[in-house]
Design a protein around this motif. Structure first.
Motif, PDB file in Angstrom:
ATOM      1  N   THR A  83     -62.976 -14.901 -73.416  1.00  0.00           N
ATOM      2  CA  THR A  83     -62.570 -15.404 -74.781  1.00  0.00           C
ATOM      3  C   THR A  83     -62.510 -17.037 -74.740  1.00  0.00           C
ATOM      4  O   THR A  83     -62.370 -17.409 -75.612  1.00  0.00           O
ATOM      5  CB  THR A  83     -60.953 -15.033 -74.613  1.00  0.00           C
ATOM      6  OG1 THR A  83     -60.425 -15.699 -73.420  1.00  0.00           O
ATOM      7  CG2 THR A  83     -60.861 -13.770 -74.819  1.00  0.00           C
ATOM      8  N   ASP A 104     -65.991 -23.515 -80.206  1.00  0.00           N
ATOM      9  CA  ASP A 104     -65.965 -24.991 -80.015  1.00  0.00           C
ATOM     10  C   ASP A 104     -66.751 -25.369 -78.702  1.00  0.00           C
ATOM     11  O   ASP A 104     -67.350 -26.414 -78.650  1.00  0.00           O
ATOM     12  CB  ASP A 104     -64.591 -25.495 -79.616  1.00  0.00           C
ATOM     13  CG  ASP A 104     -63.780 -25.476 -81.075  1.00  0.00           C
ATOM     14  OD1 ASP A 104     -64.264 -25.138 -82.112  1.00  0.00           O
ATOM     15  OD2 ASP A 104     -62.633 -25.267 -81.171  1.00  0.00           O
ATOM     16  N   SER A 160     -63.938 -18.884 -78.907  1.00  0.00           N
ATOM     17  CA  SER A 160     -63.507 -20.096 -80.112  1.00  0.00           C
ATOM     18  C   SER A 160     -64.699 -20.513 -80.737  1.00  0.00           C
ATOM     19  O   SER A 160     -64.679 -21.142 -81.773  1.00  0.00           O
ATOM     20  CB  SER A 160     -62.631 -20.917 -79.185  1.00  0.00           C
ATOM     21  OG  SER A 160     -63.135 -21.766 -78.385  1.00  0.00           O
TER      22      SER A 160
END
Length: 148
Positions: free
Chosen positions: A28, A34, A32
């Motif tokens: 996880t 980023d 995201s």
């Protein structure tokens, strides 16, 4: 002689769940977007470390246990290398109270190796009869390994 593998019933599922959560935390970390989009090298290394260590932890947890075979007794620990004790090094096998957990005594087979004693906590039981049964099984396997 048949190879017998005895695994801890509670410890393995608990460790697998913990390390699966650890692995999912690493996965996880990448979802995201980023970390990969900004080419954050520290973040990529950290995410890869979490995933790799989680998968290694699951693999080590699934290997836990005691393997009894023709060569002797192999104890597969989580945090150490396999410890092999050949049948020729084992002088005797006894049932001893090795620990107290939750106020209840834990009985386990103990391998006597000369001056040393090696408790097999992975084969431990709160029932003395169950531990005695395992000790008798180990004694019979030792006797059959001594015969040609």
């Amino acid at each position: 002689m048949h190879r017998i593998v005895i695994r801890p019933r509670i410890q393995i599922p608990v460790l697998v769940v913990i390390f699966a959560v650890w692995t999912l935390l690493g996965v996880t970390y990448f979802t995201s977007g980023d970390v990969l989009a900004e080419r954050d090298s520290f973040g990529v290394v950290l995410g890869c470390l979490l995933v790799t260590s989680g998968l290694a932890g699951i693999w080590r947890a699934l290997r836990l246990g005691v393997v009894i075979g023709g060569e002797g007794v192999r104890v597969r620990g989580f945090d150490s290398r396999d410890q092999v004790t050949p049948w020729s090094a084992i002088q005797s096998v006894d049932c001893v109270q090795t620990d107290v957990r939750g106020g209840l005594p834990l009985y386990a087979p103990v391998l006597h190796l000369g001056d040393d004693a090696m408790p097999l906590s992975a084969l431990g039981s709160y029932s003395r009869q169950d531990a005695e049964r395992k000790v008798e099984q180990l004694r019979s396997l030792k006797a059959s390994a001594a015969r040609p």
